[in-house]
Design an enzyme around this catalytic site. Structure first.
Site, PDB file in Angstrom:
ATOM      1  N   LYS A 167      -5.862  -1.968  10.123  1.00  0.00           N
ATOM      2  CA  LYS A 167      -5.253  -2.935   8.789  1.00  0.00           C
ATOM      3  C   LYS A 167      -5.222  -3.917   8.990  1.00  0.00           C
ATOM      4  O   LYS A 167      -6.332  -4.298   7.323  1.00  0.00           O
ATOM      5  CB  LYS A 167      -4.680  -1.308   8.181  1.00  0.00           C
ATOM      6  CG  LYS A 167      -4.696  -0.047   7.745  1.00  0.00           C
ATOM      7  CD  LYS A 167      -3.441   0.069   6.689  1.00  0.00           C
ATOM      8  CE  LYS A 167      -3.361   2.212   7.533  1.00  0.00           C
ATOM      9  NZ  LYS A 167      -4.818   2.536   6.636  1.00  0.00           N
ATOM     10  N   GLU A 210     -10.841   3.934   3.726  1.00  0.00           N
ATOM     11  CA  GLU A 210      -9.561   4.589   2.771  1.00  0.00           C
ATOM     12  C   GLU A 210     -10.020   4.668   1.457  1.00  0.00           C
ATOM     13  O   GLU A 210     -10.158   2.947   0.904  1.00  0.00           O
ATOM     14  CB  GLU A 210      -8.566   4.862   3.337  1.00  0.00           C
ATOM     15  CG  GLU A 210      -8.673   4.787   4.941  1.00  0.00           C
ATOM     16  CD  GLU A 210      -6.834   5.055   5.107  1.00  0.00           C
ATOM     17  OE1 GLU A 210      -6.641   5.874   6.117  1.00  0.00           O
ATOM     18  OE2 GLU A 210      -6.168   4.463   4.358  1.00  0.00           O
ATOM     19  N   GLN A 269      -4.197   2.081  15.129  1.00  0.00           N
ATOM     20  CA  GLN A 269      -2.883   2.386  14.651  1.00  0.00           C
ATOM     21  C   GLN A 269      -2.420   3.319  15.587  1.00  0.00           C
ATOM     22  O   GLN A 269      -1.104   3.226  15.081  1.00  0.00           O
ATOM     23  CB  GLN A 269      -3.927   2.574  12.535  1.00  0.00           C
ATOM     24  CG  GLN A 269      -2.611   3.335  12.002  1.00  0.00           C
ATOM     25  CD  GLN A 269      -3.080   3.890  10.702  1.00  0.00           C
ATOM     26  OE1 GLN A 269      -4.422   3.357  10.630  1.00  0.00           O
ATOM     27  NE2 GLN A 269      -1.887   4.639  10.366  1.00  0.00           N
ATOM     28  N   HIS A 289      -3.717  14.311   1.672  1.00  0.00           N
ATOM     29  CA  HIS A 289      -4.394  13.065   2.659  1.00  0.00           C
ATOM     30  C   HIS A 289      -3.209  12.956   3.680  1.00  0.00           C
ATOM     31  O   HIS A 289      -3.406  13.405   4.874  1.00  0.00           O
ATOM     32  CB  HIS A 289      -4.349  11.480   1.935  1.00  0.00           C
ATOM     33  CG  HIS A 289      -4.542  10.347   2.889  1.00  0.00           C
ATOM     34  ND1 HIS A 289      -5.254  10.340   3.745  1.00  0.00           N
ATOM     35  CD2 HIS A 289      -3.444   9.130   3.180  1.00  0.00           C
ATOM     36  CE1 HIS A 289      -5.262   9.187   4.545  1.00  0.00           C
ATOM     37  NE2 HIS A 289      -3.990   8.574   4.599  1.00  0.00           N
ATOM     38  N   GLU A 296      -9.131   3.629  -1.816  1.00  0.00           N
ATOM     39  CA  GLU A 296      -8.160   3.814  -2.712  1.00  0.00           C
ATOM     40  C   GLU A 296      -8.210   3.021  -4.508  1.00  0.00           C
ATOM     41  O   GLU A 296      -9.772   2.571  -4.236  1.00  0.00           O
ATOM     42  CB  GLU A 296      -7.328   2.940  -2.108  1.00  0.00           C
ATOM     43  CG  GLU A 296      -6.744   3.233  -0.669  1.00  0.00           C
ATOM     44  CD  GLU A 296      -5.656   2.674  -0.409  1.00  0.00           C
ATOM     45  OE1 GLU A 296      -5.145   2.189  -1.031  1.00  0.00           O
ATOM     46  OE2 GLU A 296      -5.499   2.815   0.930  1.00  0.00           O
ATOM     47  N   THR A 317      -9.189  -6.038   4.266  1.00  0.00           N
ATOM     48  CA  THR A 317      -8.813  -5.119   3.151  1.00  0.00           C
ATOM     49  C   THR A 317     -10.054  -5.178   2.028  1.00  0.00           C
ATOM     50  O   THR A 317     -10.597  -7.130   1.883  1.00  0.00           O
ATOM     51  CB  THR A 317      -7.612  -5.318   2.763  1.00  0.00           C
ATOM     52  OG1 THR A 317      -6.897  -4.600   3.758  1.00  0.00           O
ATOM     53  CG2 THR A 317      -7.151  -3.814   1.268  1.00  0.00           C
ATOM     54  N   ASP A 369      -9.903   0.568   2.546  1.00  0.00           N
ATOM     55  CA  ASP A 369      -8.331  -0.325   2.968  1.00  0.00           C
ATOM     56  C   ASP A 369      -8.856   0.139   4.494  1.00  0.00           C
ATOM     57  O   ASP A 369      -8.671   0.882   5.504  1.00  0.00           O
ATOM     58  CB  ASP A 369      -7.167   0.824   2.823  1.00  0.00           C
ATOM     59  CG  ASP A 369      -5.949   0.262   3.564  1.00  0.00           C
ATOM     60  OD1 ASP A 369      -5.913  -0.525   4.033  1.00  0.00           O
ATOM     61  OD2 ASP A 369      -4.855   0.982   4.120  1.00  0.00           O
ATOM     62  N   THR A 393      -4.477   6.684   0.538  1.00  0.00           N
ATOM     63  CA  THR A 393      -6.569   7.132  -0.209  1.00  0.00           C
ATOM     64  C   THR A 393      -6.204   8.367  -0.811  1.00  0.00           C
ATOM     65  O   THR A 393      -5.160   8.926  -1.265  1.00  0.00           O
ATOM     66  CB  THR A 393      -6.868   7.306   1.467  1.00  0.00           C
ATOM     67  OG1 THR A 393      -6.476   6.395   2.426  1.00  0.00           O
ATOM     68  CG2 THR A 393      -7.860   7.949   1.393  1.00  0.00           C
ATOM     69  N   ASP A 444       0.801  -1.194  -0.249  1.00  0.00           N
ATOM     70  CA  ASP A 444      -0.009  -0.094  -0.384  1.00  0.00           C
ATOM     71  C   ASP A 444       0.609   1.607  -0.018  1.00  0.00           C
ATOM     72  O   ASP A 444       1.954   1.347   0.995  1.00  0.00           O
ATOM     73  CB  ASP A 444      -0.979   0.133   1.442  1.00  0.00           C
ATOM     74  CG  ASP A 444      -2.206   0.536   0.949  1.00  0.00           C
ATOM     75  OD1 ASP A 444      -2.200   0.931  -0.269  1.00  0.00           O
ATOM     76  OD2 ASP A 444      -2.935   0.886   2.281  1.00  0.00           O
TER      77      ASP A 444
END
EC number: 3.7.1.2
Lengths: 438, 438
Positions: A261, A208, A249, A144, A210, A265, A242, A364, A137
């Site tokens: 995370k 998020e 986190q 962001h 993506e 996903t 995500d 993101t 990722d």
């Protein structure tokens, strides 16, 4: 990539549903998926057209598409990997054959053969299309990154390396699931404002938005891919959520994201090929004045995919009210500071070997404006100012039952508009059983 | 884990080489590997005994070991994964059968059958034993972490979360190779003291001495593994060299290590089972006074594997001089602050699913003393004070041609001493071809 007759805006299919303006899957798209008939049966590779899926192996077997040994073997698999590893010429030739088969001008026995191998999308279950070896990722939106840096109180919210290389981390491959799979709210270690740490369900759930690329042909370990050839290794694209537990986190993060995370996903089921997307390119946001020039091994033009990407939220109450949801975001990969060719060239620049099926996330996709923020953390200033939803509900973070879905379309003057299908997933309540155990 | 007759120190094999004091592979060990006869042939699962490898599938087929359908299928694979996924009872039963077959008391037809399926280690090529889905690397040595933090000039060299959870990041699975594979010095972006960034071969190559665990049975996504049952998911262990290019890592690192490590990671070919290692446990280093108590979901005792782990260096000149190398490090997993049961419980605590074959690295195994540093960065204060080697050479960082090898032994009063075999890899010069391209 060369444009050819498969991109022709005038092309129409003998399938009415493929000629509707709103479809994601006109004949100019032809994305791949792996599906199973809802009534049971084994997984098979499919091609999306209108509201139908063409069973690729069956179409080949029936003679609707001219066969070749490499293609036959790849089409008979239950993941796209072998198809993705084929020579680019063979992939392009398959696209031409599919385009011809589904074209309005195809009739008689050929059309009949193809029609016999169509499965309505509503009768099919779409599966994870690719066996993903490694998932990486990236973090390529300066918007962001800056907003996150400011929430954390960083003096210099944008890391020094940001415009020198596409920042990235290795992600968790085992927990990647296909759209429609719901995420259980994770437990984790959470630190409160007083510094106390508890093990509890996350209270800062976020999505998020993506864009993600699947690697087609890989590279040999120890040999990097030149920036000028990086595009040849990008097979196709999907949307990716995500899912993030920001409180987990924030406390754990020393060497990058981990349990915040890795619980899940989610990717959209359709792999839209790089060839289908070839017409839709646009300039990336200019870099800030004074930024150092990109080093030659990553200097790969300033264009990227030009897509309109949207994130939508449907709360439990909206479902009860019969409301389809509210759009939270409208953004574009052009807001990013690095394109996928640069990400792939950077990834291999140390000799790291990519394999067919590896997944590269863009990070993101956020832009400058308030309605182009790709996650809740940005929209709510990390939970400080709740979102006001049209039905009177508010959200600082996602609640149990909230369903998030992404859509994306590519459009360009003189070309058809093609879409990605949906990436959809819901937050389920944390496991209660864990409570006693903790 | 229960000790049984397979751990008995008095046990001897009918194979003389297994009864020598210095062997890593006495009958009490019985580690697994995947090997290929040097004269060609296909990969097969082997069991290490003395200086020989027992071909497991062949031994089963010949009737030397009692068969069972699950075991037969697993033994016929070319990776250990299916064997590792078997029920723990079945694995333990296999160990007992192997131990009986190779025991000095086994004679006649059984011994003859087994002898017919032995391959001398010197005639075999050892392959990567496991299909590794995801690789996770932890950071569990406070000594290593503190020294690194000080080199970076951090006020607080130990991250706040260090004693609250085992810090970790996702690693790169595709570039993991077996001992004997050499690493090409990677190119990367490197920032000089003046702030200029160039793309060049790394000048700060380092090894990191780690112990790594292979996951046996995985867990379902969304369901965590309780700390009390975490050990049941650990199949076995190997040595690991987490090759690092520190200058690349220092510049790129925003979300954890990426290209500074992903060019190659090397593991030893033998998987020493958790059952073989059951006798060798010791107390971990006490935590600093005042450290908060471990949260209940990670409170899993204070014991870990008690091993002597060594890192050796053989330079090109030493090879020329016929010197086997110089020992740089002598350390022990007891120097770590978290054990593998805690790492695994933490990893799954958010519902992340581990799969059979996943690899968990301990992080650099460094201790308090100067001769227990698990990497060059610590020994040379990040290149500031060069190592003086006995033959007059010096090293701030590793040079081309330097070969690093690791060894480890487990020993305990009243038990046999067992070893891990070697993890060996050399630094090859950077690709010259890249020079023009950059």
């Amino acid at each position: 990539m060369q444009l050819n007759e498969t991109h022709d805006v005038g092309k129409r299919s003998w399938l009415d549903s493929a000629n509707q303006a709103e479809t994601d899957f006109p004949i100019q798209n032809l994305p791949f998926c792996v599906f199973r008939r809802a009534c049971g049966g084994t997984a098979a590779i499919g091609v999306g057209i209108g509201d139908q899926i063409l069973d690729l192996a069956a179409a080949l077997e029936s003679g609707a598409i001219p066969r070749s040994p490499g293609l036959d073997a790849a089409a008979a698999q239950t993941r796209l990997n072998a198809l993705m590893a084929l020579d680019r010429g063979e992939q392009s030739s398959l696209r031409k054959k599919l385009s011809a088969l589904l074209d309005a001008s195809c009739d008689g026995a050929q059309r009949e053969r193809a029609a016999g191998h169509l499965v309505p999308m509503r009768d099919a279950e779409l599966l994870l299309p690719v066996e993903i070896g490694d998932y990486t990722d990236f973090l390529t939106s300066a918007w962001h990154t800056e907003r996150h840096g400011r929430f954390k109180g960083l003096q210099d919210p944008l890391p020094k390396a940001f415009f020198s290389l596409p920042v990235a981390y290795h992600g968790r491959a085992s927990s990647i699931r296909v759209s429609g799979t719901h995420a259980t709210r994770p437990w984790g270690q959470i630190r409160d404002a007083q510094g106390g740490v508890r093990f509890a369900p996350s209270e800062a759930m976020d999505f998020e938005l993506e864009l993600a690329a699947f690697v087609g042909q890989g590279n040999q370990q120890g040999r990097r891919v030149e920036i000028g050839r990086a595009g040849e290794h990008l097979f196709g694209y999907c949307l990716m959520n995500d899912w993030s537990a920001k409180d987990i986190q924030w406390w754990e993060q020393v060497l990058g994201p981990f349990l915040g995370k890795s619980f899940m996903t989610v990717v959209s089921p359709w792999v839209v090929t790089a060839e289908a997307l070839a017409p839709y390119r646009g300039r990336m946001d200019p870099r800030p004045a004074g930024t150092a020039a990109i080093l030659p091994h990553l200097a790969g033009g300033n264009e990227t995919l030009d897509l309109v990407m949207e994130a939508w939220l449907q709360t439990s109450r909206m479902r009860g009210e019969g409301t389809p949801g509210v759009r939270l975001t409208r953004t574009n990969p052009r807001n990013l500071s690095w394109n996928f060719e640069q990400m792939l060239a950077h990834h291999t620049s140390n000799g790291c070997n990519l394999r067919t099926g590896d997944l590269l996330g863009s990070g993101t996709v956020s832009g400058a404006s308030d309605d182009a923020m790709g996650c809740m953390t940005e929209m709510t200033s990390a939970g400080a100012s709740a979102l006001q939803l049209p039905n009177g509900e508010t959200r600082s973070w996602l609640q149990d039952g909230d369903e998030v879905f992404f859509r994306a379309r590519a459009a360009r003057e003189g070309f058809a508009s093609i879409g990605f299908g949906e990436c959809r997933s819901r937050i389920l309540p944390a496991n209660a059983g864990d409570s006693a155990a903790s």
